[in-house]
Write a protein that holds these residues in place. Sequence first.
Motif, short mmCIF file in Angstrom:
data_model
loop_
_atom_site.label_atom_id
_atom_site.label_comp_id
_atom_site.label_asym_id
_atom_site.label_seq_id
_atom_site.Cartn_x
_atom_site.Cartn_y
_atom_site.Cartn_z
N SER A 1 0.85 -1.19 0.00
CA SER A 1 0.00 0.00 0.00
C SER A 1 0.88 1.23 0.00
O SER A 1 1.82 1.32 0.79
CB SER A 1 -0.88 0.03 1.24
N ILE A 2 0.59 2.15 -0.88
CA ILE A 2 1.38 3.37 -0.96
C ILE A 2 0.50 4.54 -0.54
O ILE A 2 -0.44 4.90 -1.24
CB ILE A 2 1.93 3.57 -2.38
N PRO A 3 0.78 5.13 0.64
CA PRO A 3 -0.07 6.20 1.14
C PRO A 3 0.12 7.49 0.37
O PRO A 3 1.22 7.79 -0.09
CB PRO A 3 0.37 6.37 2.59
N ARG A 4 -0.96 8.23 0.23
CA ARG A 4 -0.96 9.48 -0.52
C ARG A 4 -0.10 10.53 0.18
O ARG A 4 -0.01 10.59 1.39
CB ARG A 4 -2.40 9.98 -0.62
N GLY A 5 0.55 11.35 -0.65
CA GLY A 5 1.27 12.51 -0.14
C GLY A 5 2.57 12.20 0.57
O GLY A 5 3.10 13.03 1.29
N GLN A 6 3.07 11.01 0.41
CA GLN A 6 4.32 10.66 1.08
C GLN A 6 5.39 10.30 0.07
O GLN A 6 5.10 10.11 -1.11
CB GLN A 6 4.07 9.47 2.00
N ILE A 7 6.60 10.19 0.58
CA ILE A 7 7.67 9.70 -0.28
C ILE A 7 7.90 8.24 0.10
O ILE A 7 8.19 7.93 1.25
CB ILE A 7 8.95 10.53 -0.11
N PHE A 8 7.71 7.40 -0.88
CA PHE A 8 7.70 5.97 -0.63
C PHE A 8 8.95 5.35 -1.25
O PHE A 8 9.18 5.49 -2.45
CB PHE A 8 6.45 5.36 -1.26
N GLY A 9 9.76 4.70 -0.43
CA GLY A 9 10.97 4.09 -0.96
C GLY A 9 10.73 2.64 -1.32
O GLY A 9 10.32 1.84 -0.49
N LEU A 10 10.96 2.32 -2.59
CA LEU A 10 10.81 0.94 -3.02
C LEU A 10 12.23 0.37 -3.14
O LEU A 10 12.99 0.76 -4.02
CB LEU A 10 10.09 0.90 -4.37
N LEU A 11 12.56 -0.50 -2.21
CA LEU A 11 13.94 -0.96 -2.12
C LEU A 11 14.06 -2.43 -2.51
O LEU A 11 13.09 -3.16 -2.51
CB LEU A 11 14.48 -0.79 -0.70
N GLY A 12 15.29 -2.80 -2.77
CA GLY A 12 15.54 -4.20 -3.07
C GLY A 12 16.81 -4.32 -3.89
O GLY A 12 17.20 -3.39 -4.58
N PRO A 13 17.47 -5.47 -3.80
CA PRO A 13 18.69 -5.69 -4.58
C PRO A 13 18.36 -5.71 -6.07
O PRO A 13 17.20 -5.78 -6.46
CB PRO A 13 19.19 -7.06 -4.12
N ASN A 14 19.43 -5.69 -6.88
CA ASN A 14 19.22 -5.77 -8.32
C ASN A 14 18.46 -7.04 -8.68
O ASN A 14 18.72 -8.10 -8.13
CB ASN A 14 20.57 -5.80 -9.05
N GLY A 15 17.54 -6.91 -9.60
CA GLY A 15 16.81 -8.09 -10.07
C GLY A 15 15.77 -8.59 -9.10
O GLY A 15 15.25 -9.69 -9.26
N ALA A 16 15.42 -7.78 -8.07
CA ALA A 16 14.46 -8.26 -7.09
C ALA A 16 13.03 -8.24 -7.63
O ALA A 16 12.19 -8.99 -7.19
CB ALA A 16 14.54 -7.41 -5.83
N GLY A 17 12.79 -7.36 -8.61
CA GLY A 17 11.43 -7.24 -9.15
C GLY A 17 10.86 -5.85 -9.05
O GLY A 17 9.69 -5.64 -9.36
N LYS A 18 11.71 -4.88 -8.62
CA LYS A 18 11.22 -3.50 -8.49
C LYS A 18 10.74 -2.95 -9.82
O LYS A 18 9.65 -2.39 -9.91
CB LYS A 18 12.34 -2.58 -7.96
N THR A 19 11.60 -3.12 -10.85
CA THR A 19 11.24 -2.55 -12.15
C THR A 19 9.98 -3.19 -12.69
O THR A 19 9.13 -2.51 -13.28
CB THR A 19 12.41 -2.71 -13.13
N GLY B 1 6.35 -0.66 5.52
CA GLY B 1 5.79 0.16 6.59
C GLY B 1 6.45 1.51 6.68
O GLY B 1 7.39 1.80 5.93
N PRO B 2 5.99 2.36 7.61
CA PRO B 2 6.62 3.66 7.82
C PRO B 2 8.06 3.46 8.29
O PRO B 2 8.35 2.51 9.03
CB PRO B 2 5.78 4.29 8.93
N LYS B 3 8.92 4.37 7.85
CA LYS B 3 10.33 4.18 8.11
C LYS B 3 10.63 4.09 9.61
O LYS B 3 11.37 3.21 10.05
CB LYS B 3 11.12 5.34 7.48
N ASN B 4 10.01 4.97 10.43
CA ASN B 4 10.34 4.96 11.86
C ASN B 4 9.87 3.68 12.54
O ASN B 4 10.52 3.16 13.44
CB ASN B 4 9.78 6.21 12.56
N VAL B 5 8.72 3.15 12.10
CA VAL B 5 8.23 1.89 12.67
C VAL B 5 9.21 0.76 12.35
O VAL B 5 9.54 -0.06 13.21
CB VAL B 5 6.82 1.56 12.12
#
Lengths: 441, 304
Positions: free
Chosen positions: B25-43, B213-217
């Motif tokens: 889930s990507i919450p509105r109005g935030q900066i969402f980091g989609l992370l993962g090693p190369n080839g993980a499936g981000k693209t 989840g949220p970065k601080n959590v």
Amino acid sequence: MRNIFLVIKREYLVRVKKKSFLIMTLLGPLLFVGFYATVIWVAIGSVDTKTVQVLDESGLFRNEFKDSETLHFDFINGNIDSAKTDFRKTEASALVYIPKNVIREPKTVRIYASKNVSLDLKSEIEKVIEKQIEDIKLSEAGITHKILEDSRVNVSSETISLSEEGEKNSSSAAATAIGGVCAFLIYMSVFIYGTQVMRGITEEKTSRIVEVIISSVKPFQLMLGKIIGVALVGLTQFLLWIILTVGLTSATSAIVSSQMSKESPQVQQEIEKMQNGMPGRGMPGNAVENPMAEILGAVNSLNIPLILGCFLFYYLGGYLLYSALFGAVGAAVDNDADTQQFMLPITLPIIFSFVFAQFVLRDPDGSLAFWTSIIPFTSPIIMMVRIPFGVPAWEIALSMVLLVIGFMGTTWLAARIYRVGILMYGKKVTYKELAKWIFYK
Amino acid sequence: MNIIEVRNVTKEYSNHIALDDVSISIPRGQIFGLLGPNGAGKTSLIRIINQITGPDKGEILFDGQRLNDSHISRIGYLPEERGLYKKMKVGDQLLYLAQLKGLSQKEALEKLKVWFVKFDIKTWWDKSVSDLSKGMQQKVQFVSTVLHEPDLIILDEPFSGFDPINANLIRDEILELKQKGSTIIFSTHRMETVEELCDHIALIHKSKKVLDGPKNVIKEQFKTHTYFVEYRGSLTGQNGFYEVSAEKELENEYRRATIHLEENRSPNELLASLLPYVEIRSFGENIPSMSEIFMRSVNEIPEA
């Protein structure tokens, strides 16, 4: 729909604004006109007269070599060695040496020249000598000139095609010329514009812009937009060529004829006939004397609107059929250099059609002609060869329907390869791989 | 409300699975980091959100609606592999890309003027893209990504190829866009960027979502109850509820110790037990960096 229009607009404008488009557009008619002008020039021109020296030891040919517009024969005496030395000092272009016993040994005739002798000159001289020897041999055998003259028949048949509209003069030469030119134009444009589609797609892929574009436009729209945009570029170029050629040609011939009229009224007449294109009609005797006018007259007897309409249809159909395939190749590879391996199966049918066209010109109603003008991969070129000769309406209809089905098929196929290919990098693609892409969900 | 809802998305290619039952889930109005090693499936996920490809299973909701063509103009996408038409003029190119995103020529022109002034690139309008340096091309492409003021901006490695000055410029723009209400998805390997900018993160590894989840959590989750103390004196450590895991000599007889605390003990108890023995110069909790979290999450998953 708006997006596909935007893509078409971009593809069109980018190409039309290129310098190379401008150059080709201007150069094309210049080449045509240059060709046309050269033909006129050659037809009426080559005025300089060549001198040919004849050393006739047999004395049989004194009256046989007759001066013509281009050749002047100069009879000399003496022996061959001194003639050869003298020849170098003169401006004569050839020296013909006919030995005494030429009747018995015709192969001893020699032509000396400072430069190479043209084939025309050589064959003309040979013809004269052959004829004279023949005549002498015939009269030795008791056949007189009178008998010879009487036995000579000159057949010049006039072809008349029978159709529902009644008899009309037709010239297979005109049909051949028109068919040949149309086939050649389609052949060229399929290659030129098909390759442009391929290049364009590879360019988008290698510059990686394609990912941005297809996040706004469906891949199919992008491909179709490119194909249509390039097709319009082709049509624009044809249109400009026609306009410029017609303009330049009439200007050129006006200038040429006004110059020529001072020199020879007959030449001017000839040019006028060429311009009007009508003279030979209904006057076969006249037409035979004037082959150019005959062809132009015959051209008028052809169904020009049908030919133009069909040309447009087969140009577009053939282009669409092949450019989709070229596009698929462009999408499958990473750079221009890799296109070669997939080009062959696409270019082969085009080249084959062009080769077949030569045979079809000779036999426009044979079974090779029929089948190749029905099969979509060869029909754009072959049907255009046949149409000036007259093709039954049902054959044209069948061929057109199959061509439409054909290009829809190749476009579908290309779109399947395209949507996978444009996002596939750094992979050496094989035919097996391509087949897999087609069946991806 | 979430702007993007990825539900049980699976994407398979002929010889591997790119995404395996991923829900994010990507919450509105935030900066969402989609992370993962190369080839993980981000693209793959990004391409599905952009409707470049479709999922084999599952669905994506944009603003509560199933993803459809009308959403295309509400997304701006900056792919990792940058690309522009090399021989096209910068101005024409940006106009074209903006029109593809649904702007009229007039609107596009007006908005472009603003950006050209903002980035001070007015002289570039009639230049060919191939005449620009790589960094300049990146700027042009960034403009093309955000020109149509999309609700969702997807940036794949947005800072690669920028010098520090321009990277700052772009970072400020991103923050401004967020202020204006845009949602930004960041796909990146640079953990310092994530640390600095992201509010939310998700980590994809081997086609599966492993963290979300949220970065601080998330940082809270990854706490190891490790503290550091810089002190002078002798640390005995026989109390039993903590353990000194590492020690290092500092200047002026100071030492730095890393102390691991039992889970139910508070840092106050630790301090209280240390005070009688040593002189404390500084004390703090070791908060895991994003980099550590990334490494740990990725390494915990056994090699398939």
